[in-house]
Design a protein around this motif. Structure first.
Motif, PDB file in Angstrom:
ATOM      1  N   CYS A   1       0.824  -1.220   0.000  1.00 21.61           N
ATOM      2  CA  CYS A   1       0.000   0.000   0.000  1.00 21.61           C
ATOM      3  C   CYS A   1       0.852   1.262   0.000  1.00 21.61           C
ATOM      4  O   CYS A   1       0.566   2.227  -0.712  1.00 21.61           O
ATOM      5  N   HIS A   2       1.895   1.280   0.837  1.00 20.23           N
ATOM      6  CA  HIS A   2       2.707   2.490   0.958  1.00 20.23           C
ATOM      7  C   HIS A   2       3.499   2.773  -0.320  1.00 20.23           C
ATOM      8  O   HIS A   2       3.651   3.925  -0.724  1.00 20.23           O
TER       9      HIS A   2
ATOM     10  N   LEU B   1      -4.219  10.612   0.186  1.00 17.85           N
ATOM     11  CA  LEU B   1      -4.656   9.327  -0.364  1.00 17.85           C
ATOM     12  C   LEU B   1      -4.898   8.330   0.764  1.00 17.85           C
ATOM     13  O   LEU B   1      -4.022   8.125   1.609  1.00 17.85           O
TER      14      LEU B   1
ATOM     15  N   ARG C   1       1.099   4.229  -2.761  1.00 19.71           N
ATOM     16  CA  ARG C   1       0.771   5.617  -2.428  1.00 19.71           C
ATOM     17  C   ARG C   1       1.865   6.573  -2.883  1.00 19.71           C
ATOM     18  O   ARG C   1       1.595   7.621  -3.468  1.00 19.71           O
TER      19      ARG C   1
ATOM     20  N   VAL D   1      -5.143   4.562   1.095  1.00 16.00           N
ATOM     21  CA  VAL D   1      -4.788   3.410   0.266  1.00 16.00           C
ATOM     22  C   VAL D   1      -5.021   2.134   1.069  1.00 16.00           C
ATOM     23  O   VAL D   1      -4.423   1.935   2.137  1.00 16.00           O
TER      24      VAL D   1
END
Length: 310
Positions: A265-266, A287, A269, A289
Motif C-alpha cells: 500500500c505504501h 490518499l 501511495r 490506500v
C-alpha cells in the motif's frame, strides 16, 4: 494515508515585493484619476468620466489585492486549517462584480448620449487620454513585475490593461471630435470601454467562481486523473476522488485507492503521489490506500514512512 505539500502562497519576499509594486501603482492611479474627473467634467466627456470610473475600479482592485495578500499570509490556525488563502479569490470576485456595475452604468449613459449628443471638448479629451495611456503603461508595467500566478494580482493587472485599451479608444474619440466635430464619437468610445469591462468581468468571475465552487483546476481533468491512477498495475479501483483549488497555484486532491491483495500500500501511495505531481502538477495530496476488501495491508519492511512532503 499519505500527504504531499508544496505551497508557500502569500508569504515571504515575493509577497513583500508584490506589495511594493501594487502600492506604487495605486499612488499613481489615484493621483491621475482625481485629475481626470475634473477634466472630464470640464470637457463634458462621458468617455473621460468612464475612464476615470474604470481607474476607480483599478484602484479598488489594488486595495483589495493588498488586503488579500496580507490576509492570505496569515498562518493556518484553529478552525481555519487552510488559513485565509481564499481571501484573494473573494477579492478577484469583487473586482469582477465592480466591472459589472460600471458596465451597466456606462452603457446606459453612452446610449443616452448617442441619442442626445452633448458638446464635447475634443482637444482636451485627446490630450488627457494620451496622458492616461502613459500612466496606465507605467502602472501595468509595475504590476506585471508582481506574481501574476495569483488570481488576485492578475485581476488588478487585467483592470489596468483594459483601462489602457479604454484610454486608446478615448484618445481616438477625442481626435475624431476635434477634427470632425462628430460628438457621438465620445459616446461610442464609452461603449468600447464598457465592452472591455464586460470581457474582463466575465474572465475574473469565471476563474474565481471555479475556485469558490471547488471545480477541478485546468489541466487536471478528473476523468483523466482517475484513469492515470487506475492504470497503475497494483491499483484495482479509485473512489471518492476530489480535485479542487484552495487558492491560485494551490491545487489539492483526495481519493480512496484500493490495491490488489498482497500489494504494498505504501509503495503504491508514493508512486501515485509522484505521478500526480509530475503529470498534473498536484502537490497537496491525501490518499487513503487499502487493499481490496477482506485483506490486510502488506507493508514492505524496507520502505519509508507513509507521509511524504514536497
Amino acid at each position: 494515508m499519505g500527504h504531499g505539500h508544496g505551497h508557500g502562497h502569500g508569504h515571504g519576499p515575493s509577497a513583500n515585493s508584490d506589495r511594493r509594486y501594487l502600492g506604487a501603482a495605486l499612488a499613481i492611479l489615484v493621483t491621475f484619476m482625481a485629475v481626470e474627473v475634473v477634466i472630464g467634467i470640464i470637457a463634458n466627456s462621458i468617455a473621460l468620466i468612464s475612464d476615470a470610473g474604470h481607474m476607480l475600479t483599478d484602484a479598488a482592485s489594488i486595495v483589495f489585492a493588498l488586503i488579500a495578500i496580507s490576509m492570505a499570509a496569515r498562518p493556518a490556525r484553529g478552525a481555519y486549517t487552510f488559513g485565509w488563502k481564499r481571501a484573494e479569490i473573494i477579492s478577484a470576485a469583487v473586482n469582477g462584480l465592480t466591472f459589472v456595475v460600471l458596465v451597466v452604468y456606462f452603457t446606459y449613459e453612452a446610449i443616452h448620449r448617442l441619442v442626445n449628443p452633448p458638446d464635447v471638448m475634443g482637444p482636451l479629451v485627446f490630450v488627457t487620454a494620451l496622458a492616461g495611456i502613459a500612466v496606465n503603461a507605467v502602472c501595468t508595467w509595475l504590476i506585471a513585475k508582481a506574481d501574476r500566478t495569483s488570481l488576485n494580482v492578475e485581476g488588478a493587472f487585467q483592470h489596468l490593461l483594459n483601462d489602457m485599451y479604454a484610454f486608446i479608444a478615448t484618445a481616438i474619440a477625442g481626435a475624431v471630435v476635434w477634427i470632425t466635430g462628430w460628438g457621438r464619437a465620445d459616446a461610442v468610445a464609452a461603449l468600447v470601454v464598457a465592452a472591455l469591462m464586460a470581457k474582463a468581468a466575465y474572465s475574473l468571475l469565471r476563474d474565481a467562481g471555479r475556485i469558490l465552487f471547488e471545480a477541478a483546476p485546468h489541466g487536471a481533468n478528473p476523468a483523466e486523473v482517475q484513469q492515470a491512477i487506475t492504470d497503475h498495475t497494483e491499483v484495482t479501483d479509485v473512489q471518492d476522488l476530489h480535485i479542487w483549488t484552495v487558492t491560485s497555484g494551490f491545487p489539492a486532491l483526495s481519493a480512496h485507492v484500493t490495491v490488489r491483495p498482497g500489494g504494498d500500500c505504501h509503495a503504491v501511495r508514493r508512486e501515485v503521489a509522484d505521478l500526480l505531481h509530475s503529470r498534473f502538477g498536484i502537490d497537496h495530496i491525501t490518499l487513503q490506500v487499502d487493499h481490496t476488501p477482506s485483506s490486510g495491508c502488506a507493508i514492505a519492511p524496507s520502505k519509508s514512512p507513509a507521509t511524504t512532503h514536497r
